[in-house]
Design an enzyme around this catalytic site. Structure first.
Site, short mmCIF file in Angstrom:
data_model
loop_
_atom_site.label_atom_id
_atom_site.label_comp_id
_atom_site.label_asym_id
_atom_site.label_seq_id
_atom_site.Cartn_x
_atom_site.Cartn_y
_atom_site.Cartn_z
CG HIS A 189 2.92 -1.03 0.90
ND1 HIS A 189 3.42 0.05 0.19
CD2 HIS A 189 1.58 -1.01 0.68
CE1 HIS A 189 2.44 0.67 -0.43
NE2 HIS A 189 1.31 0.06 -0.14
CG HIS A 206 0.03 2.95 -6.72
ND1 HIS A 206 -0.64 2.32 -7.73
CD2 HIS A 206 -0.16 2.16 -5.62
CE1 HIS A 206 -1.24 1.23 -7.28
NE2 HIS A 206 -0.96 1.12 -5.99
#
Length: 728
Positions: A42, A88
């Site tokens: 990430h 998200h």
């Protein structure tokens, strides 16, 4: 350090050896936690970075490309647009309301951290099969939770959500996609960057207090889902839009002063990523006194404080001597503001806990030189199995038309967009429900900014390279259909598990498609995000590169609609219809298949269409325009007339009736008055764009396309009411 602890932090044996070399010793738990977050997929892009490096990122109008919180382009007269799209996905699947809400909060912070006031939001949402007996009910729950989360946060912030897209497919049953985009406006001379330089300059924590929510979020978003994932709710951050509104206003007030050197929001990996990124970009060092951090919960440890992803927080590097003035601004807005560190020249992060050194980590190896993985790639076996499939019509054209118009991938999503405030700030010209790109007026310089978000996962499954290129072209075409010039893109690359060589091949091909399209169409990439590990129980999503194209129209009053507002307007199809049925909506609905192949995109034809639309609109020749997308001209025309007040009498001119569902690229539908036809047709020849007259808009409340006939009330009912019934 025991092997179980290392494994729990998702650190490989090779990476641990590298850590030992960097530190010259074993890490302690705090250091291991910090490194694992910074080296997570990430934060580090370790699987994807090698493929992103070739993206075109420069143009005369690009002020800031990838590498900052958001991209920045010049929109004229000293004004800039600041924008980014981000995912998200994992948090929204685990806890849809909180996950989607904090996704919006995070992207808003990325934009206003740069000094811009956020003026618009878009979203791209992908859900599973809402008709599935096993998971359909849960998918509907996810839809409602995600939409509620987005609307709650955006509406409370006073930021209009003006457009988006929503798609459904069984490939998303185990992993939904929630991609949020925000765009802000600022003066070009007032852009702020994420840097921490100047020895002795204070480092100030501002915003909400730190709690234990979101712990390990960056690491969680770097893994696939399995049965144990249901226990991950504590890793989903909890957002408070009212605190973020205060934070935004305080930051915008601060930006009017000359008190600070740089600013960074605390997103994934919280204080860890913000501090390392600011110091890393500046070649500086930093001391942080973690016990000074404002805490929401008692007994918090340095490990928790460094890795918490509590929302609505920023890290500021102020000029020495101005810290009290900075703190005063945030206190006025009822927010915490505390000096928690200072800039050094050691190029190391020194972490203190009650004056004891508890962590010492070199900054550059973590922020700038994370491991780059050379993962194996191989072409997926399924491609050879699906490429030769040909679509043939098996049912009546009228029945298929009706089936398609009320399909949840095509019908109107008022159930979703009615929950979003699209008109707050009073800049909105064209919002959700009006088809195509969304448009806002920039009051400061009179221009309008058009933006469109696009991702067709089926096309990317059939051909990951051409599918990604088509997303860039389609988003740009939607912008061009408002009369604006597409200038740049932001991308959000959603793919499956990178440990699967076939997924990495899809990703590599997708990046090649984006590189090629952005170069050929002169729309550089200025910001973006990668979301991998969108996989559950070994099943990956279809490749889903979400593209947002942003463009500018010099005169906001010339913005083109997508609806026919008058009778007797001539309806034209621009561009060539080539019989593209690979990955098409009509194949999915009739044959229940995602198969076939795609033709290479003709970039010259695409650019010629954009240029024609721009010139024709500048010469006031057009009444409306819309890009031809999924479902071909049949669905494009049906939707345009559904949102219009008039009827239609149209003939496609195709010999093969199924061609009305062809999804060839580089096409648009336009409407114009008869007195402008001759001038317009001369212009089409000048640009080398084929124009086919389909018919006219009529005063009769009736829609006719070839043998398809519906009265306007039937058309409207199918388009406007079906999704409301499907989602209940």
């Amino acid at each position: 350090m025991d092997k179980e602890t290392i494994k729990a932090h998702k650190i490989s044996d090779e990476e641990y050896t590298q850590i030992l070399e960097i530190l010259g010793r074993e890490p302690n738990l705090l250091e291991l936690g910090v490194i694992s977050a910074m080296w997570s997929e990430h934060c580090s892009y370790k699987s994807s970075k090698k493929y992103l490096n070739g993206f075109p990122t420069k143009a005369p109008w690009v002020i800031q490309g990838p590498g900052e919180n958001a991209g920045v382009i010049d929109i004229g007269q000293g004004m800039s647009a600041v924008f980014k799209v981000e995912s998200h996905n994992h948090p929204s699947f685990i806890e849809p309301f909180a996950g989607a809400a904090t996704g919006v909060g995070g992207i808003l912070r990325d934009v206003f951290t740069m000094g811009a006031r956020v003026v618009a939001g878009l979203n791209s949402l992908k859900f599973g099969d809402i008709h599935n007996e096993k998971c359909g009910k849960h998918q509907k729950y996810l839809v409602k939770g995600v939409v509620n989360g987005i609307s709650h946060y955006g509406n409370c912030m006073g930021v209009p959500t003006i457009g988006g897209e929503c798609a459904f497919d069984e490939c998303f049953n185990g992993n939904i996609l929630v991609n949020a985009f925000a765009l802000g406006i600022c003066k070009s001379e007032d852009i702020f960057y994420a840097k921490a330089e100047g020895v002795g300059n204070p480092v100030i924590y501002v915003g909400s207090k730190t709690g234990r929510d979101g712990l390990g979020g960056a690491v969680m978003a770097s893994d696939s889902f399995n049965e144990e994932s249901k226990s991950l709710r504590p890793t989903v951050q909890i957002g408070d839009p009212f605190s973020e509104k205060l934070l935004m206003e305080a930051c915008l007030e601060l930006f009017k002063t000359d008190y600070i050197v740089g600013i960074q929001d605390m997103g994934a990996a919280g204080l860890t990523s913000s501090s390392f990124e600011m110091a890393g970009r500046s070649g500086s060092g930093m001391k942080l006194y973690l016990d000074k951090t404002p805490m929401r919960e008692s007994g918090m440890t340095p490990y928790e404080l460094m890795l918490s992803e509590s929302q609505e927080r920023m890290l500021i590097c102020a000029k020495k001597g101005y810290e009290d003035k900075v703190i005063e601004i945030f206190k006025k807005w009822d927010l915490d503001a505390v000096v928690i560190g200072e800039v050094t020249n050691t190029e190391k992060m020194e972490l203190f806990w009650h004056d004891e050194l508890v962590g010492l980590i070199p900054i550059e190896p973590l922020s700038e030189k994370a491991p780059i993985l050379n993962r194996p790639i191989s072409e997926p076996k399924y491609l050879s199995e699906i490429k030769d499939y040909k679509f043939e019509l098996k049912s009546s054209i009228q029945e298929l038309f009706i089936q398609m118009l009320q399909n949840e991938n095509i019908n109107n999503k008022a159930f979703i967009y009615d929950q979003f405030d699209s008109s707050v700030q009073t800049n909105t010209i064209k919002a959700d429900g009006k088809l195509g790109a969304s448009v806002i007026r920039i009051k400061e310089n009179g221009v309008s900014v058009a933006m469109a978000i696009e991702c067709n996962s089926r096309l990317n499954y059939v051909n990951p390279k051409i599918g990604a290129a088509l997303a860039v072209a389609s988003a740009g075409r939607k912008v061009a259909c408002t009369g604006a010039k597409p200038l740049a893109i932001s991308d959000c690359l959603n793919y499956g598990n990178p440990q699967n060589p076939e997924v990495m091949w899809q990703f590599a091909q997708g990046c090649e498609g984006i590189k090629e399209a952005c170069k050929e169409l002169n729309t550089p990439v200025v910001s973006g995000n990668v979301s991998l590990y969108n996989e559950t129980e070994g099943v990956s999503i279809y490749p889903s590169p979400t593209i947002v194209s942003v463009g500018v129209l010099e005169d906001a009053n010339k913005t083109l609609k997508a609806s026919f507002e008058k009778e007797n307007l001539s309806v034209y199809l621009l561009g060539e219809s080539l019989g593209e049925f690979g990955g098409s909506m009509v194949m999915k609905i009739q044959d229940k298949k995602v198969s076939g192949s795609l033709k290479e995109l003709d970039y010259k034809a695409e650019l010629a269409l954009w240029d024609l639309l721009y010139k024709a609109n500048q010469n006031s020749l057009l009444e409306c325009a819309n890009s031809v997308g999924i479902g071909g001209i049949a669905m494009t025309l049906a939707k345009m007339f559904a949102i219009s007040s008039v009827g239609a009498n149209l003939t496609s001119g195709f010999d093969d009736e199924k061609m009305i569902f062809d999804e060839s690229a580089s096409r648009a539908i336009v409407g114009l008055s008869k007195e402008n036809e001759e001038t317009f047709l001369t212009l089409t020849k000048e640009f080398g764009v084929k124009a086919y007259k389909l018919g006219v808009s009529t005063s009769q409340k009736h829609f006719k396309l070839d043998s398809i006939e519906l009265n306007k009330a039937e058309l409207d009912k199918l388009y406007f009411e079906s999704f409301q019934e499907q989602i209940q």
